[in-house]
Scaffold this active site. Structure first.
Site, PDB file in Angstrom:
ATOM      1  N   LYS A 269       0.092   4.301  -0.328  1.00 17.60           N
ATOM      2  CA  LYS A 269      -0.549   5.497   0.243  1.00 17.60           C
ATOM      3  C   LYS A 269      -0.254   6.720  -0.632  1.00 17.60           C
ATOM      4  O   LYS A 269      -0.244   6.606  -1.866  1.00 17.60           O
ATOM      5  CB  LYS A 269      -0.086   5.695   1.692  1.00 17.60           C
ATOM      6  CG  LYS A 269      -0.221   4.421   2.525  1.00 17.60           C
ATOM      7  CD  LYS A 269       0.017   4.628   3.996  1.00 17.60           C
ATOM      8  CE  LYS A 269      -0.133   3.304   4.730  1.00 17.60           C
ATOM      9  NZ  LYS A 269      -0.021   3.423   6.171  1.00 17.60           N
TER      10      LYS A 269
ATOM     11  N   GLY B 155       2.503   2.144  10.913  1.00 20.54           N
ATOM     12  CA  GLY B 155       3.512   3.196  10.808  1.00 20.54           C
ATOM     13  C   GLY B 155       4.249   3.485  12.100  1.00 20.54           C
ATOM     14  O   GLY B 155       4.986   4.464  12.179  1.00 20.54           O
TER      15      GLY B 155
ATOM     16  N   SER C 105       3.319  -2.145  10.402  1.00 15.62           N
ATOM     17  CA  SER C 105       4.766  -2.227  10.656  1.00 15.62           C
ATOM     18  C   SER C 105       5.387  -3.558  10.247  1.00 15.62           C
ATOM     19  O   SER C 105       6.329  -4.036  10.897  1.00 15.62           O
ATOM     20  CB  SER C 105       5.074  -1.893  12.123  1.00 15.62           C
ATOM     21  OG  SER C 105       4.739  -0.538  12.393  1.00 15.62           O
TER      22      SER C 105
ATOM     23  N   GLY D 228       2.872  -1.286   4.267  1.00 12.99           N
ATOM     24  CA  GLY D 228       2.928   0.131   3.914  1.00 12.99           C
ATOM     25  C   GLY D 228       4.356   0.558   3.623  1.00 12.99           C
ATOM     26  O   GLY D 228       4.891   0.345   2.528  1.00 12.99           O
ATOM     27  N   GLY D 229       5.020   1.151   4.622  1.00 15.55           N
ATOM     28  CA  GLY D 229       6.355   1.742   4.437  1.00 15.55           C
ATOM     29  C   GLY D 229       7.358   0.823   3.748  1.00 15.55           C
ATOM     30  O   GLY D 229       8.099   1.254   2.850  1.00 15.55           O
TER      31      GLY D 229
ATOM     32  N   HIS E 209      -9.490   1.607   5.085  1.00 18.71           N
ATOM     33  CA  HIS E 209      -8.197   1.725   5.769  1.00 18.71           C
ATOM     34  C   HIS E 209      -8.354   2.669   6.962  1.00 18.71           C
ATOM     35  O   HIS E 209      -9.128   3.632   6.901  1.00 18.71           O
ATOM     36  CB  HIS E 209      -7.141   2.266   4.791  1.00 18.71           C
ATOM     37  CG  HIS E 209      -5.755   2.195   5.362  1.00 18.71           C
ATOM     38  ND1 HIS E 209      -5.295   3.109   6.268  1.00 18.71           N
ATOM     39  CD2 HIS E 209      -4.771   1.288   5.189  1.00 18.71           C
ATOM     40  CE1 HIS E 209      -4.059   2.776   6.626  1.00 18.71           C
ATOM     41  NE2 HIS E 209      -3.714   1.667   5.977  1.00 18.71           N
TER      42      HIS E 209
ATOM     43  N   GLU F 219      -5.470  -4.705  10.680  1.00 17.03           N
ATOM     44  CA  GLU F 219      -4.390  -3.740  10.891  1.00 17.03           C
ATOM     45  C   GLU F 219      -4.677  -2.963  12.180  1.00 17.03           C
ATOM     46  O   GLU F 219      -5.416  -1.957  12.146  1.00 17.03           O
ATOM     47  CB  GLU F 219      -4.323  -2.756   9.726  1.00 17.03           C
ATOM     48  CG  GLU F 219      -4.053  -3.385   8.392  1.00 17.03           C
ATOM     49  CD  GLU F 219      -3.474  -2.363   7.416  1.00 17.03           C
ATOM     50  OE1 GLU F 219      -2.328  -2.545   6.998  1.00 17.03           O
ATOM     51  OE2 GLU F 219      -4.173  -1.393   7.094  1.00 17.03           O
TER      52      GLU F 219
ATOM     53  N   ASN G 156       0.864  -1.176   0.000  1.00 17.50           N
ATOM     54  CA  ASN G 156       0.000   0.000   0.000  1.00 17.50           C
ATOM     55  C   ASN G 156       0.905   1.231   0.000  1.00 17.50           C
ATOM     56  O   ASN G 156       1.494   1.564   1.026  1.00 17.50           O
ATOM     57  CB  ASN G 156      -0.896  -0.040   1.252  1.00 17.50           C
ATOM     58  CG  ASN G 156      -1.726   1.222   1.406  1.00 17.50           C
ATOM     59  OD1 ASN G 156      -1.828   2.037   0.494  1.00 17.50           O
ATOM     60  ND2 ASN G 156      -2.332   1.381   2.587  1.00 17.50           N
TER      61      ASN G 156
ATOM     62  N   GLU H  72      -6.669   5.027   8.010  1.00 16.80           N
ATOM     63  CA  GLU H  72      -6.426   6.443   7.702  1.00 16.80           C
ATOM     64  C   GLU H  72      -7.673   7.083   7.083  1.00 16.80           C
ATOM     65  O   GLU H  72      -7.941   8.269   7.298  1.00 16.80           O
ATOM     66  CB  GLU H  72      -5.197   6.571   6.786  1.00 16.80           C
ATOM     67  CG  GLU H  72      -3.925   6.264   7.573  1.00 16.80           C
ATOM     68  CD  GLU H  72      -2.784   5.689   6.751  1.00 16.80           C
ATOM     69  OE1 GLU H  72      -2.817   5.777   5.506  1.00 16.80           O
ATOM     70  OE2 GLU H  72      -1.849   5.138   7.364  1.00 16.80           O
TER      71      GLU H  72
HETATM   72  P1  PGA Z   1       2.884   0.252   7.638  1.00 18.55           P
HETATM   73  O1  PGA Z   1       1.447   0.530   6.994  1.00 18.55           O
HETATM   74  O2  PGA Z   1       3.376  -1.071   7.069  1.00 18.55           O
HETATM   75  O3  PGA Z   1       3.746   1.410   7.170  1.00 18.55           O
HETATM   76  O4  PGA Z   1       2.722   0.191   9.104  1.00 18.55           O
HETATM   77  C1  PGA Z   1       0.521  -0.519   6.814  1.00 18.55           C
HETATM   78  C2  PGA Z   1      -0.773   0.012   6.270  1.00 18.55           C
HETATM   79  O5  PGA Z   1      -1.212   1.081   6.688  1.00 18.55           O
HETATM   80  O6  PGA Z   1      -1.415  -0.626   5.412  1.00 18.55           O
END
Ligand code: PGA
Length: 241
Positions: A11, A165, A200, A221-222, A91, A159, A9, A93
């Site tokens: 983002k 994050g 994470s 994500g990251g 999600h 999640e 993802n 967010e």
């Molecule tokens: P993250 O993000 O791996 O950076 O924690 C995961 C996500 O929000 O899907």
């Protein structure tokens, strides 16, 4: 056996140079077996991603509406036109920043399914809900209310909000327990549903999740922004399956 799914993802965390260098590096990597790989790029970059070998495309969100005066929204049909196979909905967010409720998320997921794509419905508790011992009940409610009217062509991503994050992933035991609970909540109405873990996920912890019971893949994500780390995560899931 179900093939595990690893989805990146991106983002709003990448730019055009990042997309170009990801593609160049990814294309130099060995093709992976035993794992399905998907990437959810920002919408403006979707057209650049359709030629990436063995990678499915995903949208990061879809409108509740199919067409009309909705400035800034992207419809499920638009994502389908760019060969998306999956669409992330709900999600945390989006739930936090745009106050999206379970009912809206279910509507988005129905729009996605109506176009023949698979919604990836995200759920997860906050730190305070977990500390209060309410995590399992809270997530079960989210799952049931966010999946109203859906068919079994569905993926759930667990999640925990506190893990996204933060560098503090849930333990594989926490993930397994919650995934079992999610599957049980949907078993009667929808049958076996794939549940991904997200929050994470990194090159260092990915292998522990891929071995954990009830974990059918990862939402990253990251660590998906760089081809090297994302490839290593996908390879750890594929080779261990
Ligand atoms: P993250 O993000 O791996 O950076 O924690 C995961 C996500 O929000 O899907």
């Amino acid at each position: 056996m179900i093939t595990p799914l690893v989805m990146g993802n991106w983002k709003m965390a990448i730019d055009l140079d990042g997309v170009v260098s990801f593609k160049a590096m990814w294309s130099s990597k060995r093709l992976l077996k035993g794992v399905e790989v998907a990437i959810a790029p920002p919408v403006p970059y979707l057209a650049l991603m359709t030629d990436l070998p063995n990678v499915s495309l995903a949208g990061q969100d879809a409108s509740t509406q199919s067409i009309g005066a909705r400035t800034g929204d992207v419809s499920a049909k638009m994502l389908s036109d760019f060969t998306c196979r999956y669409v992330i909905v709900g999600h945390s967010e989006r739930r936090q920043n745009y106050a999206e409720a379970n009912e809206q998320i279910a509507e988005k997921a129905r729009q996605v399914q109506a176009l023949g794509m698979t919604p990836v419905v995200c759920v997860g508790e906050s730190a305070s809900e977990r500390e209060a011992g309410l995590a399992e009940d809270f997530v079960t409610r989210q799952v049931i209310d966010s999946c109203v009217g859906l068919t079994s062509d569905l993926v759930i991503a667990y999640e925990p909000v506190w893990a996204i994050g933060s560098g503090e992933a849930a333990s594989p035991e926490i993930a397994s327990a919650m995934h079992g609970r999610i599957k049980a909540a949907l078993a009667e109405s929808l049958g076996d549903i794939r549940v991904l873990y997200g929050g994470s996920v990194s090159v260092t912890n990915c292998a522990s999740f891929s071995k954990a019971p009830e974990v059918d893949g990862l939402l990253v994500g990251g660590a998906s922004l760089e081809a090297e780390s994302f490839w290593q995560i996908c390879a750890s899931v594929g080779e261990s399956s």
